[in-house]
Design an enzyme around this catalytic site. Structure first.
Site, PDB file in Angstrom:
ATOM      1  CB  ALA A 118      -0.955   0.038   1.345  1.00 22.58           C
ATOM      2  CE  LYS A 169       1.292 -12.087   0.583  1.00 24.59           C
ATOM      3  NZ  LYS A 169       1.642 -10.461   1.229  1.00 24.59           N
TER       4      LYS A 169
END
Length: 296
Positions: A118, A169
């Site tokens: 982000a 992940k």
């Protein structure tokens, strides 16, 4: 104009709004239970989703079921639902593709994965995401939303593989944070990434996804971005675990690890890295000792 709703005004929700604002054909509305997080006009949930053609779910995995149940009573049945969460639901140990299918059986769904930090989008850096959906018309519709924005999209039909790669992940990114916390060098981290990726591919295949998806943006691309970013909660969680033995940072990796372990068939020690993370994070063993044994 395309009416777009974003549910969740945390970091990824705000970043997504920033990206989509780059296409003037998008008309955005945002909702968060904490109205102070919403940087544009704060509207009630029914008003935000009532006319939405595409609804992005930007809430963490542990809040996703409640958010879906509340949202679907107000959403049009024609609305496309896109999840950005990368974790496992704690109550029923479901991946996000399973959860969306269960909660929204009449809706067309998609997952948006890949390296999507982000903070980088907010600062104006571009990126490439991975959109997983079984519907070609949904893929085309979502791609048009991002036309001319900071985010480009690659598409895949392997929804299951993208969901699993997102979970994995985050878990394996904890290990990169641990490696940083115990002062491993880049040579050692390079070894870790290779071993982690091999385990990820096997687990994705065992749990119903395509092995190749672990080597895509949704897998290795996201692992590298998440594991080596100082802004990643999962990486910072790993560092904290290495330093203190505990983690006070709420991250998808820490939340999902115990539930993933229950999904794996057979002996988990066939995955040495994952088993090492289990011993450190779940059993409280010394991180430096476990990682030293792993590399030897």
């Amino acid at each position: 104009m395309t009416h777009v709703a974003i549910i969740g005004a945390g970091a990824i929700g705000q970043a997504l709004a920033h990206i989509l604002d780059g296409n003037k054909e998008n008309r955005l509305a945002m909702f968060d239970k904490d109205a102070t997080k919403v940087t544009r006009a704060a509207l009630p949930l029914p008003e935000v989703v009532r006319d939405a053609e595409v609804i992005f779910m930007c809430v963490p995995s542990w809040a996703m079921r409640d958010a879906l149940v509340e949202m679907k009573t107000h959403a049009r049945k024609e609305a496309i639902i896109v999840s950005l969460a990368k974790g496992l639901e704690s109550a029923h140990k479901k991946t996000m593709d399973q959860l969306l299918t269960e909660c929204l059986p009449l809706h067309r769904i998609a997952l948006l994965g890949g390296p999507m930090l982000a903070s980088e989008f907010i600062s104006g850096l571009s990126g490439v995401g991975c959109l997983a959906t079984e519907y070609s018309e949904v893929a085309e519709r979502i791609r048009r939303l991002f036309s001319g924005t900071l985010l480009s999209l690659e598409t895949t039909l392997d929804v299951r593989g993208v969901a699993l790669s997102g979970v994995l992940k985050n878990i394996y990114a904890l290990g990169i944070g641990i490696a940083q916390g115990i002062s491993w060098g880049n040579n050692q981290k390079g070894w870790y990434v290779r071993e982690a990726l091999a385990e990820m591919a096997t687990i994705v295949e065992q749990l119903g996804g395509n092995r190749e998806t672990a080597y895509s943006l949704a897998g290795v691309g996201d692992l590298v971005a998440t594991g080596f970013s100082g802004f990643s909660r999962n990486s910072r969680s790993g560092e904290e675990i290495a330093h203190t033995g505990i983690c006070n940072i709420q991250s998808e990796g820490c939340a999902s690890l115990p539930f993933l372990l229950h999904l794996l068939p057979g002996d988990r020690s066939v995955f040495p890295i994952l088993h090492g993370l289990e011993r450190i994070i779940v059993d409280g063993k010394d991180a430096k000792e476990i990682f030293t044994k792993l590399i030897r």
